[in-house]
Design an enzyme around this catalytic site. Structure first.
Site, PDB file in Angstrom:
ATOM      1  N   ILE A 254       0.843  -1.272  -0.017  1.00 35.32           N
ATOM      2  CA  ILE A 254       0.066  -0.013   0.038  1.00 35.32           C
ATOM      3  C   ILE A 254       0.760   1.314  -0.261  1.00 35.32           C
ATOM      4  O   ILE A 254       0.548   2.392  -0.686  1.00 35.32           O
ATOM      5  CB  ILE A 254      -1.085   0.201   1.199  1.00 35.32           C
ATOM      6  CG1 ILE A 254      -1.770  -1.360   0.987  1.00 35.32           C
ATOM      7  CG2 ILE A 254      -1.852   1.325   1.197  1.00 35.32           C
ATOM      8  CD1 ILE A 254      -2.717  -1.581   2.419  1.00 35.32           C
TER       9      ILE A 254
ATOM     10  N   LYS B 121      -3.146  -3.908  16.399  1.00 33.70           N
ATOM     11  CA  LYS B 121      -3.831  -2.641  15.803  1.00 33.70           C
ATOM     12  C   LYS B 121      -4.829  -1.957  16.589  1.00 33.70           C
ATOM     13  O   LYS B 121      -4.911  -0.937  16.888  1.00 33.70           O
ATOM     14  CB  LYS B 121      -4.916  -3.362  14.418  1.00 33.70           C
ATOM     15  CG  LYS B 121      -4.074  -3.619  13.132  1.00 33.70           C
ATOM     16  CD  LYS B 121      -3.204  -2.569  12.671  1.00 33.70           C
ATOM     17  CE  LYS B 121      -2.343  -2.952  11.622  1.00 33.70           C
ATOM     18  NZ  LYS B 121      -1.422  -1.834  11.285  1.00 33.70           N
TER      19      LYS B 121
ATOM     20  N   SER C 247      -7.356  -1.513  10.699  1.00 32.32           N
ATOM     21  CA  SER C 247      -7.757  -2.496  10.044  1.00 32.32           C
ATOM     22  C   SER C 247      -9.323  -2.923  10.539  1.00 32.32           C
ATOM     23  O   SER C 247      -9.617  -2.494  11.816  1.00 32.32           O
ATOM     24  CB  SER C 247      -6.972  -3.803  10.214  1.00 32.32           C
ATOM     25  OG  SER C 247      -7.645  -4.744   9.829  1.00 32.32           O
TER      26      SER C 247
ATOM     27  N   TYR D  52      -1.828 -10.091  15.589  1.00 29.75           N
ATOM     28  CA  TYR D  52      -1.875  -8.772  14.562  1.00 29.75           C
ATOM     29  C   TYR D  52      -3.270  -7.825  14.892  1.00 29.75           C
ATOM     30  O   TYR D  52      -2.920  -6.818  14.855  1.00 29.75           O
ATOM     31  CB  TYR D  52      -1.970  -9.547  13.176  1.00 29.75           C
ATOM     32  CG  TYR D  52      -2.325  -8.381  12.261  1.00 29.75           C
ATOM     33  CD1 TYR D  52      -1.415  -7.642  11.840  1.00 29.75           C
ATOM     34  CD2 TYR D  52      -3.787  -8.338  11.733  1.00 29.75           C
ATOM     35  CE1 TYR D  52      -1.654  -6.431  10.979  1.00 29.75           C
ATOM     36  CE2 TYR D  52      -3.796  -7.267  10.561  1.00 29.75           C
ATOM     37  CZ  TYR D  52      -2.834  -6.596  10.479  1.00 29.75           C
ATOM     38  OH  TYR D  52      -3.295  -5.619   9.672  1.00 29.75           O
TER      39      TYR D  52
END
Ligand code: NAD
Ligand code: UFG
Length: 370
Positions: A12, A153, A124, A149
């Site tokens: 990204i 976040k 996310s 993960y």
């Protein structure tokens, strides 16, 4: 003033760097290349016709950040750097918390010291956990992620909220991405996963190109129209436009702001397979296998807040996403050369005596005297 893009050599980030340069911004990239190749930035240079300033280094290296923030007169930070493999985060949780959470804290400490207070963070949709009510708006409760993960976040979101509450000079965007896919329409930059892809679209495209034999569809017994998982896929080019819009709004708005970046439209795994077969004009063999641990049935965004507040909405449809993915995959069947595959731990420690700064153009990278 210059924008610092952490993780700017990644999937990204590289699309973002290109778009920022096209929009006339000065950009500096910092990336430790743990999941990227410098080749992505050479191609950004080729596409933009401009040199890219690249610093090979780690966001956990405080002295490097102090130097970059001051010497390049950074005004804004777009923070993409992080580890993102859900499966790996289960077996290597400490690496994920250290890189994603501690790395962000180091970055914010350095920003505070340098008087830089505008930050856009790559969050996310995973923070919503296994939500039952769709579509997901920003005020839907955050869930209980099943992996490190997702937790990393959520933890970073909390750190950034507390930080903004402590000091009104901060302007922070938490951008909750749904499922980013696609590639630049040139086919020169795109997603180049190291090893076997864990995400759906890279996996389908590697089956279509013949690198992998068959797609495993994880479950056909979900409460969705065809029983397979439904997700909100968003084109990476639309995603980076969302960042530009967020930066514009942040320049005039303090505190923490949360925006979903999705299309609002969900597609099932089998719909994705059929659409891919249609675009690529080749068969994608698949077999149904049991559900993958930690997967949810369905997830799609209510992206109306971003439309109202940022004046942004996704423009590209599913066929664009797949056509651009396929163009990238067919032109780069092996991805980028020189992709490293590690968790980004540097053997010589994190503190670099001399920053490794490169001016990258389309043919080579020249090391700057520093
Ligand atoms: P990516 O792995 O392609 O990019 C991340 C980049 O960060 C890589 O180039 C890597 O080398 C670099 N990096 C990692 N740790 C670093 C460190 N400590 N110091 C310096 N550089 C470091 O991933 P991406 O898909 O481009 O994702 C970018 C961000 O968006 C990540 O934070 C990710 O968690 C988040 N995100 C991605 C998705 C997705 O599906 N792609 C979805 C939601 C959120
Ligand atoms: N799927 C398959 N076979 C595969 C891969 C995926 O059937 O080989 C299915 C999954 O079960 C799911 C859908 O395809 O139903 C999408 O799966 P992805 O792995 O592509 O994406 P996820 O929604 O599981 O997760 C992604 C990122 C996360 C991010 C999340 C929300 O991997 O990092 O989107 O943004 F948090």
């Amino acid at each position: 003033m210059t924008i610092l893009v952490t993780g700017g050599a990644g999937y990204i980030g590289s699309h973002m760097v290109l778009r920022l340069i096209e929009a006339g911004h000065e950009v500096v990239v910092i990336d430790n290349l743990c999941n990227a190749s410098r080749e992505s930035l050479e191609r950004v240079s080729q596409l933009s016709g401009k040199e890219v300033t690249f610093i090979e280094g780690d966001i956990r290296d405080r002295s490097l950040l102090d130097y970059v923030l001051a010497d390049f007169e950074i005004s804004d930070v777009l923070h993409f750097a992080g580890l993102k493999s859900v499966g790996e985060s289960v077996s290597e949780p400490l690496a994920y918390f250290e890189n994603n959470v501690a790395g962000t804290i180091t970055l914010c400490q350095a920003m505070t010291a340098a008087g830089v207070h505008r930050l856009v963070f790559s969050s996310s949709a995973t923070v919503y956990g296994d939500a039952t009510r769709m579509p997901l708006s920003e005020n839907a409760p955050t869930g209980q992620p099943t992996n490190a993960y997702g937790h990393s976040k959520l933890m970073v979101e909390e750190v950034l909220r507390k930080l903004a509450r402590s000091d009104p000079r901060w302007s922070i965007a938490l951008l909750r991405y749904f499922n980013p896919v696609g590639a630049h329409p040139s086919g020169l930059i795109g997603e180049a996963p190291s090893g076997t892809p864990s995400n759906l679209l890279p996996f389908i495209s590697q089956v279509a190109i013949g690198r992998l034999p068959v797609l495993s569809v994880f479950g056909d017994d979900y409460p969705t129209p065809d029983g397979t998982g439904v997700r909100d896929y968003i084109h990476v080019m639309d995603l980076v436009e969302g960042h530009l819009a967020a930066m514009r709004v942040l320049s005039d708005r303090a505190g923490v702001n949360v925006w979903n970046l999705g299309t609002g439209q969900g597609y099932s795994v089998l719909e994705m397979v059929r659409a891919f077969e249609h675009v690529a004009q080749r068969e994608v063999p698949y077999r149904i296998v049991p559900r993958r641990d930690g997967d949810i049935a369905a997830c799609w965004a209510d992206a109306s807040l971003a439309e109202r507040e940022l004046g942004w909405r996704a423009q590209r449809g599913l066929l664009d996403m797949i056509a651009d993915t396929w163009r990238w995959q067919s032109r780069n069947p092996e991805g980028y050369p020189r992709l490293r595959n590690s968790l980004g731990r540097q053997s010589g420690g994190l503190t670099s005596a001399l920053p490794r700064i490169y001016l990258i153009d389309k043919t080579h990278a020249s090391r700057m005297a520093s």
